[in-house]
Design a protein around this motif. Structure first.
Motif, PDB file in Angstrom:
ATOM      1  N   GLN A 392     -34.303 -54.949  16.040  1.00 58.37           N
ATOM      2  CA  GLN A 392     -34.276 -54.163  14.760  1.00 58.37           C
ATOM      3  C   GLN A 392     -33.254 -53.201  15.002  1.00 58.37           C
ATOM      4  OE1 GLN A 392     -38.476 -52.749  15.091  1.00 58.37           O
ATOM      5  NE2 GLN A 392     -39.179 -54.695  14.497  1.00 58.37           N
ATOM      6  N   ALA A 393     -33.051 -52.508  15.994  1.00 57.35           N
ATOM      7  CA  ALA A 393     -31.881 -51.501  15.921  1.00 57.35           C
ATOM      8  C   ALA A 393     -30.531 -52.132  15.922  1.00 57.35           C
ATOM      9  CB  ALA A 393     -31.943 -50.608  17.308  1.00 57.35           C
ATOM     10  N   ALA A 394     -30.300 -53.355  16.389  1.00 55.79           N
ATOM     11  CA  ALA A 394     -29.018 -53.908  16.344  1.00 55.79           C
ATOM     12  C   ALA A 394     -28.646 -54.209  14.926  1.00 55.79           C
ATOM     13  CB  ALA A 394     -28.988 -55.284  16.883  1.00 55.79           C
ATOM     14  N   VAL A 395     -29.581 -54.877  14.137  1.00 54.91           N
ATOM     15  CA  VAL A 395     -29.376 -55.088  12.727  1.00 54.91           C
ATOM     16  C   VAL A 395     -29.280 -53.647  11.839  1.00 54.91           C
ATOM     17  CG1 VAL A 395     -30.744 -56.062  10.707  1.00 54.91           C
ATOM     18  CG2 VAL A 395     -30.811 -57.345  12.766  1.00 54.91           C
ATOM     19  N   VAL A 404     -21.177 -54.178  16.705  1.00 49.58           N
ATOM     20  CA  VAL A 404     -22.539 -53.805  17.862  1.00 49.58           C
ATOM     21  C   VAL A 404     -22.202 -54.966  18.662  1.00 49.58           C
ATOM     22  CG1 VAL A 404     -24.826 -53.680  18.149  1.00 49.58           C
ATOM     23  CG2 VAL A 404     -23.685 -52.827  15.659  1.00 49.58           C
ATOM     24  N   TYR A 405     -22.028 -54.472  19.985  1.00 45.64           N
ATOM     25  CA  TYR A 405     -22.196 -55.293  21.228  1.00 45.64           C
ATOM     26  C   TYR A 405     -23.597 -55.216  21.604  1.00 45.64           C
ATOM     27  CZ  TYR A 405     -16.993 -55.119  21.159  1.00 45.64           C
ATOM     28  OH  TYR A 405     -15.487 -54.998  20.648  1.00 45.64           O
ATOM     29  N   MET A 406     -23.966 -56.236  21.761  1.00 48.39           N
ATOM     30  CA  MET A 406     -25.525 -56.262  22.388  1.00 48.39           C
ATOM     31  C   MET A 406     -25.505 -56.997  23.652  1.00 48.39           C
ATOM     32  SD  MET A 406     -28.550 -57.877  19.885  1.00 48.39           S
ATOM     33  CE  MET A 406     -30.239 -57.272  20.406  1.00 48.39           C
ATOM     34  N   LEU A 407     -25.739 -56.343  24.528  1.00 47.15           N
ATOM     35  CA  LEU A 407     -25.849 -56.817  25.991  1.00 47.15           C
ATOM     36  C   LEU A 407     -27.506 -57.236  26.368  1.00 47.15           C
ATOM     37  CD1 LEU A 407     -23.140 -55.210  25.654  1.00 47.15           C
ATOM     38  CD2 LEU A 407     -23.409 -54.098  27.882  1.00 47.15           C
ATOM     39  N   ARG A 419     -38.431 -64.734  16.522  1.00 45.87           N
ATOM     40  CA  ARG A 419     -37.326 -65.847  15.840  1.00 45.87           C
ATOM     41  C   ARG A 419     -36.838 -65.005  14.604  1.00 45.87           C
ATOM     42  NH1 ARG A 419     -34.282 -69.312  18.134  1.00 45.87           N
ATOM     43  NH2 ARG A 419     -32.952 -68.941  16.648  1.00 45.87           N
ATOM     44  N   TYR A 420     -37.458 -64.359  13.775  1.00 47.28           N
ATOM     45  CA  TYR A 420     -36.840 -64.136  12.625  1.00 47.28           C
ATOM     46  C   TYR A 420     -35.531 -63.205  12.807  1.00 47.28           C
ATOM     47  CZ  TYR A 420     -38.868 -59.246  12.465  1.00 47.28           C
ATOM     48  OH  TYR A 420     -39.282 -57.924  12.557  1.00 47.28           O
ATOM     49  N   LEU A 421     -35.936 -62.340  13.903  1.00 44.38           N
ATOM     50  CA  LEU A 421     -34.701 -61.274  14.220  1.00 44.38           C
ATOM     51  C   LEU A 421     -33.755 -62.079  14.909  1.00 44.38           C
ATOM     52  CD1 LEU A 421     -37.041 -58.166  15.507  1.00 44.38           C
ATOM     53  CD2 LEU A 421     -35.110 -58.281  13.653  1.00 44.38           C
ATOM     54  N   ILE A 422     -33.867 -62.981  15.745  1.00 42.78           N
ATOM     55  CA  ILE A 422     -32.787 -63.923  16.275  1.00 42.78           C
ATOM     56  C   ILE A 422     -32.058 -64.497  15.384  1.00 42.78           C
ATOM     57  CG2 ILE A 422     -32.137 -65.786  17.818  1.00 42.78           C
ATOM     58  CD1 ILE A 422     -34.796 -65.331  19.292  1.00 42.78           C
ATOM     59  N   GLU A 426     -27.917 -63.672  14.601  1.00 40.30           N
ATOM     60  CA  GLU A 426     -26.921 -64.827  14.670  1.00 40.30           C
ATOM     61  C   GLU A 426     -26.346 -64.824  13.565  1.00 40.30           C
ATOM     62  OE1 GLU A 426     -29.246 -68.109  15.458  1.00 40.30           O
ATOM     63  OE2 GLU A 426     -29.161 -67.763  17.812  1.00 40.30           O
ATOM     64  N   ALA A 427     -26.803 -64.534  12.226  1.00 43.66           N
ATOM     65  CA  ALA A 427     -26.365 -64.626  11.055  1.00 43.66           C
ATOM     66  C   ALA A 427     -25.575 -63.357  10.548  1.00 43.66           C
ATOM     67  CB  ALA A 427     -27.240 -64.657   9.736  1.00 43.66           C
ATOM     68  N   THR A 428     -25.337 -62.229  11.360  1.00 47.00           N
ATOM     69  CA  THR A 428     -24.827 -60.882  11.230  1.00 47.00           C
ATOM     70  C   THR A 428     -23.378 -61.144  11.901  1.00 47.00           C
ATOM     71  OG1 THR A 428     -26.929 -59.696  11.000  1.00 47.00           O
ATOM     72  CG2 THR A 428     -24.786 -58.665  11.451  1.00 47.00           C
TER      73      THR A 428
END
Length: 560
Positions: A392-395, A404-407, A419-422, A426-428
């Motif tokens: 949620q924070a990344a989006v 945004v680098y997500m580690l 799944r909806y967040l994944i 992936e679409a961002t």
């Protein structure tokens, strides 16, 4: 209402300032007391306890905002059929506005308890009143013309801390940049504050230098200082979703409830930018909005809210006159209750990264609110974590940051994220997922804060350093149960509270109910409970379910 209020609030002005009919005003009279006020008298004063809700029968009451530096902003003039008050009227909190009689005024005063009784008894009218009270508070927050004035350097760690505290508690405030306001600069010099230290000017004019959260709360009247010697039916420790759900259901069913939290209502969920998988909100809702509604709802049914108040310990010896449990607060007060609900949640986990604590609040963050998002505009940031909160924070941050680098330590997100967040990540395009990767070191100094972050891909054995000023950590949490040590509640290997069948019972002894801990009459709900699903919906469900079990426990205790 100020003309610079958000357009969505202006479009709802008719809901914010509804006109009561003569029949509605007549029905309201049985709940309150008629009063007359002479011209120029104050019905409410900013910064002082609000008497309650005023319904105007005759005359005109002028309402205006006034901050601690004496700046006044007119809001509205109430005439016959209007009422004066906002959400604070439900609990008697300090007024955020001045209300002055413009001539002889005849009003009906509804004390907080009377207002709550009216809202429950008159459902349709109560709905209109509550909606107006909430919208008025939202408008006051949006205008920034009432409440304390925060003076300091933009993006300083302590200024951000104070803003976060006030925002998460739904308190209006105004920020003044000391570098662009001559009066603020002069006041800063007079105060003797060190470089980088913010000032707070409270509604009564008191000036504080870099106060702690509790000192600020006392200055603006948030802190409840009453003794509270009465016996409660339920004491809830923690005002996250689970604790608020317990409070709403217990208070609505006639139980006497007190809720204690050391910082703000909403818990970790309150910092979520958008929750989209909670039942009934197909377009999503922010954690702050969901928690704010629950907070008002609990007060509507009469739950007492002690925020901020730090719980120090639980005395479960039941040695008092009513064989009650006793909660000791850090200010020395003692709350007596027949049952206790542990909803204290979990504290942010701090990974073993050198210099991490040094940069907390100065580039290292454990939540992502609008404040941090604004600060990160058009810059690159790094976020660590693979759970729903991290997603949620990344989006949310991707809508403001350039990248945004997500580690994540594992191979991906499937094992820990919805799944909806994944799919959304992936679409961002400006979110870059880096699996098998962990932060190794932080760079910066005392004057500049965080300036760069290093991380390592353990699978490829590649280390990388990026010039980044903001690192967001969402790597889980540890249970907040230190205050239970004196009672020795049974916990699992990780310190989460065991309940129900996991506790077990000696032969012939009473078995605890599903959410009851090893201490009779003490229940655990939400993230602090061993085996909970760590989701907002699950926490709210447990909070509601606990109330039925509390009723069963109290019935058994009261049985002959």
């Amino acid at each position: 209402m100020a003309d610079d209020a958000p357009s969505e609030l202006l479009s709802r002005r008719h809901q914010m300032f509804p006109l009561l009919t003569d029949a509605e005003m007549a029905r309201m009279q049985r709940f309150g007391t008629r009063q007359t006020h002479a011209p120029g008298s104050r019905l409410a004063t900013a910064g002082e306890p609000a008497p309650g809700l005023f319904v105007v029968f005759e005359g005109v009451v002028a309402v205006s905002e006034r901050d601690g530096m004496g700046r006044v902003t007119p809001i509205v003039q109430h005439r016959r059929g209007h009422f004066m008050g906002e959400v604070g009227a439900l609990s008697g909190k300090p007024s955020l506005v001045d209300g002055i009689a413009m001539g002889d005024v005849d009003v009906l005063l509804l004390l907080p308890s009377q207002l709550r009784a009216l809202i429950i008894a008159e459902a349709d009218l109560g709905e209109r009143l509550v909606r107006a009270l909430i919208l008025r508070r939202v408008a006051l927050i949006a205008s920034g013309a009432s409440g304390p004035v925060l003076i300091g350097q933009p993006n300083s760690a302590d200024l951000m801390r104070l803003q976060s505290f006030l925002r998460r508690n739904g308190e209006p405030y105004h920020v003044v940049d000391v570098g662009t306001d001559a009066d603020a600069a002069a006041l800063m010099e007079q105060s003797g504050a060190a470089v980088g230290e913010p000032l707070v000017v409270c509604p009564d004019g008191t000036v504080l230098v870099n106060p702690g959260d509790e000192v600020l709360a006392r200055c603006i009247g948030m802190v409840d200082t009453e003794a509270h010697d009465e016996l409660f039916d339920v004491a809830v420790v923690g005002a996250g979703p689970a604790g608020l759900a317990t409070a709403v259901y217990a208070a609505s069913e006639g139980l006497r409830v007190v809720v204690v939290d050391c910082r703000a209502y909403g818990g970790q969920a309150g910092a979520s930018a958008r929750i989209e998988n909670y039942l009934g909100f197909p377009t999503g809702i922010s954690g702050a909005a969901l928690a704010g509604r629950a907070y008002v709802q609990a007060q509507k049914f009469g739950a007492e809210m002690l925020i901020p108040a730090q719980v120090q310990s639980l005395d479960c010896t039941r040695a008092g006159p009513d064989r009650e449990l006793a909660i000791r607060l850090s200010d020395g007060r003692r709350l007596r209750s027949r049952t206790v609900v542990i909803a204290s949640g979990a504290r942010y986990r701090r990974p073993d990264v050198p210099r991490l604590k040094e940069f907390e609040g100065r580039g290292v963050w454990y939540w992502a609110s609008a404040l941090e998002a604004t600060m990160c505009a058009q810059t690159e940031v790094v976020l660590v974590g693979g759970g729903n909160s991290a997603g949620q924070a990344a989006v949310f941050l991707s809508q403001h940051a350039a990248k945004v680098y997500m580690l994540v330590r594992g191979p991906g997100l499937a094992a820990s994220m919805s799944r909806y967040l994944i799919d959304r990540i992936e679409a961002t395009p400006n979110i870059e997922l880096k699996p098998h990767t962990a932060v190794t070191s932080l760079h910066g100094d005392a004057s500049n804060g965080l300036t760069a972050v290093s991380w390592r891909d353990h699978r490829a054995a590649i280390e990388e350093e990026k010039a980044l000023r903001n690192l967001f950590m969402f790597v889980g949490a540890d249970p907040e149960t230190g205050w239970l040590e004196g009672c020795q509640a049974a916990v699992d290997a990780h310190g989460f509270v065991l309940t129900g069948a996991a506790v077990g019972a000696a032969p012939g002894a009473r078995h605890p109910s599903a959410l009851e801990s090893s201490i009779p009459g003490v229940f655990a709900v939400g993230d602090v409970r061993s085996g909970s699903v760590k989701r907002v919906g699950g926490a709210i469900g447990e909070g509601a379910a606990a109330v039925a079990q509390i009723h069963q426990y109290l019935a058994a205790v009261d049985a002959p």
